[in-house]
Scaffold this motif. Sequence first.
Motif, PDB file in Angstrom:
ATOM      1  N   PRO A 300       0.807  -1.230   0.000  1.00  0.00           N
ATOM      2  CA  PRO A 300       0.000   0.000   0.000  1.00  0.00           C
ATOM      3  C   PRO A 300       0.835   1.272   0.000  1.00  0.00           C
ATOM      4  N   HIS A 301       2.136   1.129   0.253  1.00  0.00           N
ATOM      5  CA  HIS A 301       3.022   2.287   0.308  1.00  0.00           C
ATOM      6  C   HIS A 301       3.538   2.692  -1.067  1.00  0.00           C
ATOM      7  N   LEU A 302       3.181   1.931  -2.110  1.00  0.00           N
ATOM      8  CA  LEU A 302       3.683   2.200  -3.449  1.00  0.00           C
ATOM      9  C   LEU A 302       2.540   2.481  -4.421  1.00  0.00           C
ATOM     10  N   PRO A 303       2.793   3.266  -5.478  1.00  0.00           N
ATOM     11  CA  PRO A 303       1.757   3.507  -6.490  1.00  0.00           C
ATOM     12  C   PRO A 303       1.362   2.206  -7.193  1.00  0.00           C
ATOM     13  N   CYS A 304       0.090   2.078  -7.521  1.00  0.00           N
ATOM     14  CA  CYS A 304      -0.387   0.864  -8.197  1.00  0.00           C
ATOM     15  C   CYS A 304       0.325   0.650  -9.528  1.00  0.00           C
ATOM     16  N   THR A 305       0.711   1.743 -10.194  1.00  0.00           N
ATOM     17  CA  THR A 305       1.383   1.600 -11.486  1.00  0.00           C
ATOM     18  C   THR A 305       2.666   0.788 -11.357  1.00  0.00           C
ATOM     19  N   LEU A 306       3.399   0.999 -10.271  1.00  0.00           N
ATOM     20  CA  LEU A 306       4.652   0.270 -10.063  1.00  0.00           C
ATOM     21  C   LEU A 306       4.372  -1.204  -9.811  1.00  0.00           C
ATOM     22  N   SER A 369      -9.527   8.179  -2.405  1.00  0.00           N
ATOM     23  CA  SER A 369      -8.781   7.606  -3.517  1.00  0.00           C
ATOM     24  C   SER A 369      -7.695   6.704  -2.949  1.00  0.00           C
ATOM     25  N   ASP A 370      -7.412   5.615  -3.635  1.00  0.00           N
ATOM     26  CA  ASP A 370      -6.418   4.659  -3.154  1.00  0.00           C
ATOM     27  C   ASP A 370      -5.013   5.054  -3.609  1.00  0.00           C
ATOM     28  N   GLY A 371      -4.034   4.665  -2.811  1.00  0.00           N
ATOM     29  CA  GLY A 371      -2.640   4.940  -3.146  1.00  0.00           C
ATOM     30  C   GLY A 371      -1.944   5.640  -1.996  1.00  0.00           C
ATOM     31  N   PRO A 372      -0.618   5.726  -2.055  1.00  0.00           N
ATOM     32  CA  PRO A 372       0.146   6.366  -0.974  1.00  0.00           C
ATOM     33  C   PRO A 372      -0.176   7.850  -0.871  1.00  0.00           C
ATOM     34  N   VAL A 373      -0.233   8.349   0.351  1.00  0.00           N
ATOM     35  CA  VAL A 373      -0.542   9.761   0.592  1.00  0.00           C
ATOM     36  C   VAL A 373       0.711  10.598   0.351  1.00  0.00           C
TER      37      VAL A 373
END
Length: 419
Positions: A300-306, A369-373
Amino acid sequence: MHDKQGKALVLLPAHALLNLASLWRLTGRQLQPVSCQDARRFFTQDGLKTPWGQQQLLEMPLVIDSAVDLKHKNELWEPFTGLRFRVRDEWLKKAEYHGPLGLTSELIREHTPQQSDVEAITRALEHFSALRVRQRLEDTLSLPGFSQTTRKLIMLRSDPDGNIDDLLKVIKLDAPVCAQVMSWAASPYYAAPGKVESIEDAVIRVLGFDLVINLALGVAMGRIMSLPENMVRGGTPFWLQSVALAVFADHLARLVQSEQRPKPGLVYLSGLLHNFGYLLLAHLFPAQFSTLSRYIEANPHLPCTLVEQQVLRLTREQVGAWLLENWDLPAEVCVAVRRQHEPGYTGMHAEYAQLIHIASRILRELGYSDGPVEPVSASELLRIGLTPELKELAVESFLNNQEQLRELAHLFAQGHEES
């Protein structure tokens, strides 16, 4: 992480992606991430606020990445809850497993070849299925086609001279769309004075041209592919995230003070469709989609794209933009979807991509929205023609309409289920 044998705690550098395949090889166990709801419940226990409780936490079976330097003071960070505390050296000496588990973003990108989006989609399909792509990609995939109403809506959305009369002619011929528009107009979100008497009343007096065509297009496209079963557990509901970004980005667009001010109607549509590639990934890679979801939960600490680049060598932005281009949506929308996570992008229609990028990051802070803040700086706002004060004005307007927003998202989801 957990499996039938129980729980385990995995420690790795905060910038690294947890490679589940490496974890399974190292431990001989099929450890899976707990859901984000379970993680939040577990890591918000009062006992973990004390050194004694923190020491007890590290009495769990430990798996430590070999990149973690055990000779230096380490701070533990749990990304779902933000729990942070210093770890004493002796707490880490009882690790059951110690080995390479993490991948850096540089390493992932190094193994992702430079190629066009169509080449990337084709290679991923060839790698993950028996399919060998010999024809045009869109023909090979046999994606469901548009209805006649949807095609007319797309043509109308792309026509700068399109007007309400043209729109009424289209939606009057489609009973389900007509009913949906009437339902939207009667929604508490729009608080229309008096009763909505007709479709003309709904479009002209309550909703307006841009909103009706964007809403209708969003639902029409949602009919093409259903929501997958193996989505990320505990993430923001798909339609809530889509509608929230559409509404909030629209708020921001209307406040932009710049010569290259993006058009709110196209911004709304870009926000509504920003995550459509996620549905397409599930459609194209059903066997791998569950694994992808578990990887996203574990990182969860990384962007979904990665994460998607590591698991599929392909991102939702690539497939989403490709599909929207093939459906002849406006170039502004396609660019916004494709480049939404590239703050450095300066090409054609960059103002749309940059606005969606900033809006998405602000919504992550608000839990929509999901992804790291990643807090947005004043200089980043200034680059798109906004100030911290204007941003706060948009946030206030957005937060003051939460009940109506959720009602609108419910209407989208309901329309999707009924289609």
